[in-house]
Design an enzyme around this catalytic site. Structure first.
Site, PDB file in Angstrom:
ATOM      1  N   THR A 224      18.469  -5.167   0.171  1.00 62.64           N
ATOM      2  CA  THR A 224      19.837  -5.095   0.676  1.00 62.64           C
ATOM      3  C   THR A 224      20.348  -6.522   0.754  1.00 62.64           C
ATOM      4  O   THR A 224      19.619  -7.400   1.192  1.00 62.64           O
ATOM      5  CB  THR A 224      19.869  -4.474   2.090  1.00 62.64           C
ATOM      6  OG1 THR A 224      19.372  -3.136   2.028  1.00 62.64           O
ATOM      7  CG2 THR A 224      21.284  -4.463   2.646  1.00 62.64           C
ATOM      8  N   ASP A 277      12.493  -1.367   4.905  1.00 58.45           N
ATOM      9  CA  ASP A 277      12.424   0.092   4.982  1.00 58.45           C
ATOM     10  C   ASP A 277      13.457   0.584   5.987  1.00 58.45           C
ATOM     11  O   ASP A 277      13.196   0.715   7.178  1.00 58.45           O
ATOM     12  CB  ASP A 277      11.016   0.517   5.400  1.00 58.45           C
ATOM     13  CG  ASP A 277      10.816   2.025   5.288  1.00 58.45           C
ATOM     14  OD1 ASP A 277      11.816   2.767   5.222  1.00 58.45           O
ATOM     15  OD2 ASP A 277       9.649   2.464   5.254  1.00 58.45           O
TER      16      ASP A 277
END
Length: 366
Positions: A224, A277
């Site tokens: 990200t 995660d």
């Protein structure tokens, strides 16, 4: 001499009052502006820096930086063309947060529109909402002038999906289920035995043969971009953009568009960005935790470590990282399960500098 001293004091007092009226303390100009981003997304940081160094607001700079990463399809996990879901489709999650007003705009599981961070800003600018999702988010973004509808898949993402299908759709994110066929549809084990027309021995054998394995989180499937910017006025903003986890169950939303999880900002304290995660990390709101820890006086390095340790104690197999940035420009990061890198551009740097952070072994001892 006394007159000059008095005049200097008056100028200093006037300058102080101007900053107080605007709600800001006097800050060292060498500390601002500042750009911090997850990973060695150097071009994205350069784009944000050009904007903020040119006088743009922190929000505008964040949008410029994350947009650059979307266009470059950073590591295949930001923007269109990567991370296909179980149906082979790419969708977008994004968020932008203004640390001055605490406003947030976000989109999740957005289809057909490639400009995730711009869509998030439109939500913040033109609605009283925080988060729009799915096809309705797409329709909103297009109605506000963003290009679309657009196919967000690419040759690479489709090829990846085809190979995954050929591997019996393994690994995937299902658990405690069995498939009617190698790639589904999936049923709970008890329901499957009731619904199955197979003999008991055939059904039992299929239950034994099917072992769903969760995908291994890594830098090539769970990246990200999470970016924080402090502008020349000392205002702070954060933004995130991602196309989510590879082979996710359609409709899955990770931590990217969740305030306090992937990122968080408050002018009074500082900011945080996260990656890893997301399904695990979003349960702990690590960036909210980081900012609140700094609010209580914790240094950025300790705040980052504390947030990661809270997760690792409950989920020792998780992989993730956070960076912490206080309002004075002090930054640090912590990670678990992998080696993490984050990028910084500040006034004293000639170009973007990439910092490497190694997993904290102390986490394993707690």
């Amino acid at each position: 001499m006394a007159t000059k001293t008095l005049l200097s004091a008056q100028i200093l007092l006037l300058t102080s009052l101007l900053f107080l009226v605007s709600g800001h303390e006097i800050v060292n100009s060498e500390e601002h502006p500042l750009v911090v981003s997850t990973w060695p997304f150097v071009e994205a940081v350069r784009a944000a820096w050009r904007a903020v160094d040119g006088g743009f607001s922190a929000v505008d700079a964040v949008v410029e930086g994350c947009s650059a990463c979307e266009e470059l399809r950073c590591d295949g996990t930001v923007g269109p063309g990567g991370s296909p879901d179980e149906n082979g489709e790419t969708t977008i999650d994004a968020l932008v947060m203004d640390g001055e007003t605490m406003e947030v705009g976000a989109v999740a599981a957005m289809r057909y529109v490639k400009d995730g961070i711009k869509a998030a800003r439109l939500v913040m600018q033109h609605t009283g909402h925080t988060l729009l999702v799915g096809e309705k988010a797409s329709a909103f973004a297009i109605s506000m002038g963003l290009p679309g509808p657009t196919n967000l898949s690419s040759t690479e993402s489709i090829e990846k999906w085809i190979k995954w299908k050929q591997n019996r759709c393994q690994p995937n994110f299902w658990k405690n289920v069995v498939p009617a066929n190698s790639c589904g549809p999936y049923h709970g084990k008890k329901d499957f035995l009731k619904l199955s027309h197979r003999t008991c021995s055939e059904a039992s054998r299929l239950l034994e043969d099917f072992k769903s394995s969760l995908p291994q989180v890594g830098v090539n499937n769970h990246d990200t971009i999470s970016m924080a910017v402090i502008d020349k006025l000392g205002h702070i903003a954060v933004g995130t953009s991602t196309n989510g986890a590879t082979f996710k169950i359609p409709g899955r939303v990770g931590d990217g568009p969740i305030p306090g999880s992937s990122s968080y900002a408050d002018d009074e304290v500082g900011a945080c960005g996260a990656t890893g995660d997301g399904d695990i990390m979003m349960r702990f709101l690590p960036c909210y935790q980081v900012v609140e820890s700094m609010r209580l006086g914790m240094e950025p390095k300790l705040a980052a470590k504390d947030a990661i340790r809270r997760i690792a104690r409950k989920f020792p197999d998780f992989v993730g990282a956070v960076f912490a940035l206080n309002k004075n420009g002090v930054h640090a990061a912590a990670c678990y399960g992998w080696t993490f890198q984050y990028s910084v551009r500040s006034p004293e740097m000639d170009d973007v500098k990439v910092f490497t952070v190694y997993p904290d072994s102390a986490i394993n001892n707690k």
